[in-house]
Design a protein around this motif. Structure first.
Motif, PDB file in Angstrom:
ATOM      1  N   LEU A  67       0.815  -1.234   0.000  1.00 12.60           N
ATOM      2  CA  LEU A  67       0.000   0.000   0.000  1.00 12.60           C
ATOM      3  C   LEU A  67       0.838   1.270   0.000  1.00 12.60           C
ATOM      4  CD1 LEU A  67      -2.776  -1.008   2.578  1.00 12.60           C
ATOM      5  CD2 LEU A  67      -2.939  -1.027   0.082  1.00 12.60           C
ATOM      6  N   ARG A  68       2.034   1.193   0.602  1.00 13.92           N
ATOM      7  CA  ARG A  68       2.917   2.355   0.720  1.00 13.92           C
ATOM      8  C   ARG A  68       2.165   3.607   1.168  1.00 13.92           C
ATOM      9  NH1 ARG A  68       8.039   3.063  -0.061  1.00 13.92           N
ATOM     10  NH2 ARG A  68       9.195   1.208  -0.565  1.00 13.92           N
ATOM     11  N   PRO A  69       1.606   3.608   2.387  1.00 14.29           N
ATOM     12  CA  PRO A  69       0.817   4.756   2.831  1.00 14.29           C
ATOM     13  C   PRO A  69       1.692   5.988   3.089  1.00 14.29           C
ATOM     14  CG  PRO A  69       1.059   3.166   4.602  1.00 14.29           C
ATOM     15  CD  PRO A  69       1.749   2.591   3.422  1.00 14.29           C
ATOM     16  N   ASN A  70       1.660   6.923   2.144  1.00 15.38           N
ATOM     17  CA  ASN A  70       2.535   8.090   2.245  1.00 15.38           C
ATOM     18  C   ASN A  70       1.846   9.339   2.776  1.00 15.38           C
ATOM     19  OD1 ASN A  70       5.248   7.685   1.804  1.00 15.38           O
ATOM     20  ND2 ASN A  70       4.943   7.345  -0.399  1.00 15.38           N
ATOM     21  N   SER A  71       0.524   9.270   2.933  1.00 16.35           N
ATOM     22  CA  SER A  71      -0.192  10.428   3.465  1.00 16.35           C
ATOM     23  C   SER A  71      -0.896  10.019   4.754  1.00 16.35           C
ATOM     24  CB  SER A  71      -1.239  10.894   2.458  1.00 16.35           C
ATOM     25  OG  SER A  71      -2.253   9.912   2.343  1.00 16.35           O
ATOM     26  N   PHE A  72      -1.321  11.024   5.513  1.00 14.69           N
ATOM     27  CA  PHE A  72      -2.026  10.748   6.772  1.00 14.69           C
ATOM     28  C   PHE A  72      -3.276   9.913   6.517  1.00 14.69           C
ATOM     29  CE2 PHE A  72      -5.479  12.012   9.661  1.00 14.69           C
ATOM     30  CZ  PHE A  72      -4.976  11.480  10.836  1.00 14.69           C
ATOM     31  N   GLU A  73      -4.042  10.287   5.474  1.00 16.83           N
ATOM     32  CA  GLU A  73      -5.303   9.608   5.180  1.00 16.83           C
ATOM     33  C   GLU A  73      -5.046   8.120   4.889  1.00 16.83           C
ATOM     34  OE1 GLU A  73      -4.518  12.599   4.006  1.00 16.83           O
ATOM     35  OE2 GLU A  73      -5.971  13.708   5.230  1.00 16.83           O
ATOM     36  N   ALA A  74      -4.018   7.853   4.077  1.00 15.52           N
ATOM     37  CA  ALA A  74      -3.704   6.462   3.716  1.00 15.52           C
ATOM     38  C   ALA A  74      -3.242   5.673   4.945  1.00 15.52           C
ATOM     39  CB  ALA A  74      -2.633   6.446   2.637  1.00 15.52           C
ATOM     40  N   TRP A  75      -2.400   6.311   5.771  1.00 15.89           N
ATOM     41  CA  TRP A  75      -1.863   5.685   6.997  1.00 15.89           C
ATOM     42  C   TRP A  75      -2.995   5.341   7.957  1.00 15.89           C
ATOM     43  CZ3 TRP A  75       2.022   3.228   9.139  1.00 15.89           C
ATOM     44  CH2 TRP A  75       2.298   3.323  10.498  1.00 15.89           C
ATOM     45  N   GLN A  76      -3.931   6.307   8.127  1.00 14.73           N
ATOM     46  CA  GLN A  76      -5.055   6.091   9.026  1.00 14.73           C
ATOM     47  C   GLN A  76      -5.975   4.978   8.491  1.00 14.73           C
ATOM     48  OE1 GLN A  76      -7.938   9.238   9.623  1.00 14.73           O
ATOM     49  NE2 GLN A  76      -7.541   9.246  11.815  1.00 14.73           N
ATOM     50  N   ALA A  77      -6.153   4.966   7.158  1.00 12.61           N
ATOM     51  CA  ALA A  77      -7.045   3.983   6.534  1.00 12.61           C
ATOM     52  C   ALA A  77      -6.547   2.553   6.770  1.00 12.61           C
ATOM     53  CB  ALA A  77      -7.183   4.262   5.045  1.00 12.61           C
ATOM     54  N   VAL A  78      -5.200   2.381   6.805  1.00 12.22           N
ATOM     55  CA  VAL A  78      -4.640   1.041   7.031  1.00 12.22           C
ATOM     56  C   VAL A  78      -5.150   0.487   8.358  1.00 12.22           C
ATOM     57  CG1 VAL A  78      -2.509  -0.259   7.483  1.00 12.22           C
ATOM     58  CG2 VAL A  78      -2.556   1.456   5.656  1.00 12.22           C
ATOM     59  N   PHE A  79      -5.044   1.306   9.434  1.00 10.85           N
ATOM     60  CA  PHE A  79      -5.386   0.806  10.772  1.00 10.85           C
ATOM     61  C   PHE A  79      -6.870   0.946  11.087  1.00 10.85           C
ATOM     62  CE2 PHE A  79      -0.832   1.531  10.885  1.00 10.85           C
ATOM     63  CZ  PHE A  79      -0.405   0.343  11.416  1.00 10.85           C
ATOM     64  N   ALA A  80      -7.613   1.679  10.258  1.00  2.75           N
ATOM     65  CA  ALA A  80      -9.062   1.792  10.455  1.00  2.75           C
ATOM     66  C   ALA A  80      -9.758   0.527   9.940  1.00  2.75           C
ATOM     67  CB  ALA A  80      -9.600   3.022   9.743  1.00  2.75           C
ATOM     68  N   ASN A  81      -9.100  -0.211   9.068  1.00  2.00           N
ATOM     69  CA  ASN A  81      -9.636  -1.484   8.563  1.00  2.00           C
ATOM     70  C   ASN A  81      -9.872  -2.447   9.730  1.00  2.00           C
ATOM     71  OD1 ASN A  81      -8.929  -4.421   7.810  1.00  2.00           O
ATOM     72  ND2 ASN A  81      -9.490  -3.513   5.848  1.00  2.00           N
ATOM     73  N   GLY A  82     -11.071  -3.025   9.750  1.00  2.00           N
ATOM     74  CA  GLY A  82     -11.458  -3.873  10.882  1.00  2.00           C
ATOM     75  C   GLY A  82     -10.505  -5.017  11.161  1.00  2.00           C
ATOM     76  N   PHE A  83     -10.067  -5.708  10.121  1.00  2.00           N
ATOM     77  CA  PHE A  83      -9.182  -6.858  10.305  1.00  2.00           C
ATOM     78  C   PHE A  83      -7.816  -6.423  10.841  1.00  2.00           C
ATOM     79  CE2 PHE A  83      -5.927  -9.799   8.601  1.00  2.00           C
ATOM     80  CZ  PHE A  83      -6.290 -10.935   9.308  1.00  2.00           C
ATOM     81  N   ILE A  84      -7.265  -5.374  10.203  1.00  2.00           N
ATOM     82  CA  ILE A  84      -5.949  -4.870  10.628  1.00  2.00           C
ATOM     83  C   ILE A  84      -6.004  -4.390  12.080  1.00  2.00           C
ATOM     84  CG2 ILE A  84      -4.143  -3.132  10.206  1.00  2.00           C
ATOM     85  CD1 ILE A  84      -4.127  -4.862   7.859  1.00  2.00           C
ATOM     86  N   LYS A  85      -7.110  -3.714  12.414  1.00  2.00           N
ATOM     87  CA  LYS A  85      -7.286  -3.226  13.776  1.00  2.00           C
ATOM     88  C   LYS A  85      -7.256  -4.398  14.759  1.00  2.00           C
ATOM     89  CE  LYS A  85     -10.256   0.197  14.120  1.00  2.00           C
ATOM     90  NZ  LYS A  85     -11.506   0.972  14.329  1.00  2.00           N
ATOM     91  N   PHE A  86      -8.014  -5.443  14.418  1.00  2.00           N
ATOM     92  CA  PHE A  86      -8.100  -6.626  15.277  1.00  2.00           C
ATOM     93  C   PHE A  86      -6.730  -7.281  15.449  1.00  2.00           C
ATOM     94  CE2 PHE A  86      -8.685 -11.264  15.641  1.00  2.00           C
ATOM     95  CZ  PHE A  86      -9.357 -11.320  16.852  1.00  2.00           C
ATOM     96  N   VAL A  87      -6.025  -7.537  14.339  1.00  2.00           N
ATOM     97  CA  VAL A  87      -4.732  -8.238  14.469  1.00  2.00           C
ATOM     98  C   VAL A  87      -3.671  -7.334  15.087  1.00  2.00           C
ATOM     99  CG1 VAL A  87      -5.100 -10.016  12.710  1.00  2.00           C
ATOM    100  CG2 VAL A  87      -4.113  -7.818  12.028  1.00  2.00           C
ATOM    101  N   THR A  88      -3.794  -6.013  14.880  1.00  2.00           N
ATOM    102  CA  THR A  88      -2.834  -5.101  15.515  1.00  2.00           C
ATOM    103  C   THR A  88      -3.022  -5.120  17.028  1.00  2.00           C
ATOM    104  OG1 THR A  88      -2.816  -3.689  13.555  1.00  2.00           O
ATOM    105  CG2 THR A  88      -1.964  -2.727  15.578  1.00  2.00           C
ATOM    106  N   PHE A  89      -4.286  -5.152  17.461  1.00  3.11           N
ATOM    107  CA  PHE A  89      -4.536  -5.230  18.905  1.00  3.11           C
ATOM    108  C   PHE A  89      -4.009  -6.556  19.459  1.00  3.11           C
ATOM    109  CE2 PHE A  89      -7.256  -5.969  22.690  1.00  3.11           C
ATOM    110  CZ  PHE A  89      -6.774  -4.916  23.429  1.00  3.11           C
ATOM    111  N   LEU A  90      -4.243  -7.643  18.696  1.00  7.15           N
ATOM    112  CA  LEU A  90      -3.732  -8.952  19.087  1.00  7.15           C
ATOM    113  C   LEU A  90      -2.202  -8.913  19.204  1.00  7.15           C
ATOM    114  CD1 LEU A  90      -5.107 -11.717  19.589  1.00  7.15           C
ATOM    115  CD2 LEU A  90      -4.434 -12.348  17.276  1.00  7.15           C
ATOM    116  N   PHE A  91      -1.572  -8.218  18.259  1.00  7.75           N
ATOM    117  CA  PHE A  91      -0.113  -8.056  18.289  1.00  7.75           C
ATOM    118  C   PHE A  91       0.313  -7.345  19.575  1.00  7.75           C
ATOM    119  CE2 PHE A  91       3.410  -5.062  17.617  1.00  7.75           C
ATOM    120  CZ  PHE A  91       4.444  -5.933  17.323  1.00  7.75           C
ATOM    121  N   PHE A  92      -0.373  -6.239  19.895  1.00  8.20           N
ATOM    122  CA  PHE A  92       0.004  -5.475  21.090  1.00  8.20           C
ATOM    123  C   PHE A  92      -0.159  -6.323  22.361  1.00  8.20           C
ATOM    124  CE2 PHE A  92      -0.654  -1.363  18.652  1.00  8.20           C
ATOM    125  CZ  PHE A  92       0.658  -0.958  18.788  1.00  8.20           C
TER     126      PHE A  92
END
Lengths: 115, 128
Positions: free
Chosen positions: A40-65
């Motif tokens: 995805l190469r998120p180079n802007s704030f909107e793109a960066w935020q969109a990555v972690f706003a995704n439900g699956f990514i959010k879930f696995v990121t929390f699992l990671f933490f």
């Protein structure tokens, strides 16, 4: 060699397994996120935020933490047990470590679910 | 059996004269990198949270990470993560009894040290 049965008496088998299970989860997440970010190469704030706003990514990121904090607890506890001998000081450090890591878990949840 | 544990063995705990073999170096670096990452957790969480808060903070971080001191600090953190990752995978394999003979263990320890550095540089180059 002392012959003992490694169950039932808190020899640390549970923590030993937990440290490895969380390590595997984090390793899988790391490789997956590296692939996602490279694609995805998120180079802007909107793109960066969109990555972690995704439900699956959010879930696995929390699992990671959560895996990270549990893993860090076992590792840091081992460091205190190896180098800090006075019981009172060691207990204090254990409590402080737990307080910090539980706090980080809440912090991580608020970061992700604010999105 | 009990006699063996009580028997006095020569002991050297002087860090300046201990010559650690390669697997020992990988092991202590695994601990050092883990402790370092643990200590950096609040800063990293704060950076992660703030980067997701507003376009302004995101832009501030983008310009901050374009400076050399920030890049050097980040390189250190990436190395700590990469080393901990590679050494961790080696330990997981050792737990599965893969490569536990002396020669293989020494080779895999060397591989961890050797692979971590270019991998850090690649990630550093891609991220910054």
């Amino acid at each position: 060699m002392i012959n003992r049965i490694v169950v039932g008496a808190h020899y640390g088998l549970k923590d030993w397994i937990a440290q490895r299970a969380t390590a595997v989860l984090m390793a899988v997440y790391t490789v997956m996120m590296a692939a996602v970010l490279l694609a995805l190469r998120p180079n802007s704030f909107e793109a960066w935020q969109a990555v972690f706003a995704n439900g699956f990514i959010k879930f696995v990121t929390f699992l990671f933490f959560v895996s990270l904090f549990y893993h860090a607890w076992i590792g840091v506890r081992d460091i205190w047990m190896d180098y800090v001998k006075p019981t009172g000081l060691r207990l204090t450090l254990h409590v402080l470590t737990i307080v910090a890591l539980v706090g980080y878990s809440g912090w991580a949840a608020t970061i992700l679910w604010r999105l | 059996m009990a006699e063996m544990t009580i028997k006095k063995r020569p002991k050297n705990l002087d860090l300046t004269t201990i010559r650690l073999p390669l697997p020992g170096k990988v092991s202590i670096l695994h601990r050092v990198s883990g402790a370092g990452l643990f200590l950096c957790l609040p800063v990293l969480l704060w950076l992660f949270g703030a980067s997701l808060t507003s376009p302004e903070t995101f832009a501030t971080f983008q310009s901050l990470f374009a400076t050399l001191p920030a890049k050097v600090i980040l390189a250190g953190l990436i190395w700590a993560y990469v080393h901990h990752f590679c050494a961790g995978i080696r330990f997981l394999l050792l737990d599965l009894h893969v490569g536990i003979d002396l020669q293989s263990a020494r080779k895999s320890a060397a591989a961890v040290l050797v692979v971590s550095i270019p991998l850090t540089l690649v990630l550093w180059g891609v991220l910054l």
